[in-house]
Scaffold this active site. Sequence first.
Site, PDB file in Angstrom:
ATOM      1  CE1 TYR A 293     -19.310  59.434  -0.233  1.00  0.00           C
ATOM      2  CE2 TYR A 293     -19.785  57.704  -1.816  1.00  0.00           C
ATOM      3  CZ  TYR A 293     -19.848  58.202  -0.526  1.00  0.00           C
ATOM      4  OH  TYR A 293     -20.454  57.462   0.463  1.00  0.00           O
ATOM      5  CE1 TYR A 343     -18.416  55.562   2.345  1.00  0.00           C
ATOM      6  CE2 TYR A 343     -19.325  54.749   4.411  1.00  0.00           C
ATOM      7  CZ  TYR A 343     -19.510  55.204   3.116  1.00  0.00           C
ATOM      8  OH  TYR A 343     -20.774  55.295   2.587  1.00  0.00           O
TER       9      TYR A 343
END
Length: 388
Positions: A293, A343
């Site tokens: 991440y 994203y």
Amino acid sequence: MAFPRNKAAIVGLGVTEFSKNSGRSEMQLAVEAVAAALSDAGIEPGEVGGLCTFTMDNNSENEVFRNIGGKDLTFFSRINYGGGGACAPLLQAAMAVSSGVADVVVCYRAMNERSGQRFGSPTKSLPLPESELHLSAFTSLHGLQTGAAKLAIAMRRYMHETGATSENFADYAVAIRRHAATNPNAFFYGKPITRDDYLNSRMIADPFRLLDCCQESDGAVAVVVTSAERAASLRQKPVFIRAAAQGAPFGVMGLASYYKSDIVPRQECELVARQLYKMADLKPQDIQVAILYDHFGPAVLPALEGYGFCAKGEAKDFIKNGNIEIDGGLPVNTHGGQLGEAYIHGMNGIAEGVRQIRGVAVNQVECVENVLVTAGTGLPTSGLILGA
């Protein structure tokens, strides 16, 4: 009860285009992604029994279910903590499938995070629980009004302890943008960057520069989860959920976790890592691809250490000389990550993990058996190990 290792599998993947202005509602994005995932799996909407998403998703499960043409919804679940919880809906889905609560569960996330609500804005504008609003009000008084500003404090501490510098952060940013540049679905397709580009990009919240920060994106991703038995007869190569875990060590309070004994964003990764490797009966060296991440690129360095790929303080050297690129020792974020592709709160990273196991990724790594996918660093965290 032990986690049902390899008892549930991802059998369908649906992804919309990623953009800065989708031109349609978040509901439409969600329905498109879910329908595409079901079509990919060869499963009819009427067979879906469960839906899992984020508490921050604006699309109600029953409305998504109605719009895809579902019949009877017997399981629905939502996970908190935004991107930190991105892998957790698949934990819920795997448990639901293995326990017989639902035969088919779809996990989805849809957002107009560029054309609509922008998460890069001060957190007072986000749908936060009351306790987190109180914390945000406190940190805002000290100028920490954005996610970047809050995590920057912890990353400055990391730099102090390990000797990491902006030059090291450039190693990650340049490598991951190189991956995005060869990915036609990435926002930065065809747009690699140089070290000078990185070092000359403006400071957002020291040490984070513009090219350290993830995208603001519109789009949606959905995955279909069913039993391993059912998966064997479906259209796509099954992607088994070998392990799934969540983690929030004492003192974690979102990105402003300044109450921990160690504010470096590593402990939450260590907690999830211990669970994942134990569940899957694997070690870090058994992982061929890591999807880490990267809401902020430098946060990948403590994550590499927390997930056991290198010792504390060694990530700055681990990422040098192409080691995290496609032909390196540990390819990382082969899709370009959230810095270069899009994203979608970590869900597009799960999609890349699925593609790598299937063997159909744009930047495909050879002989992939196990992929680690993580969600969140510096906040409550979750992770997956996906396997062939």
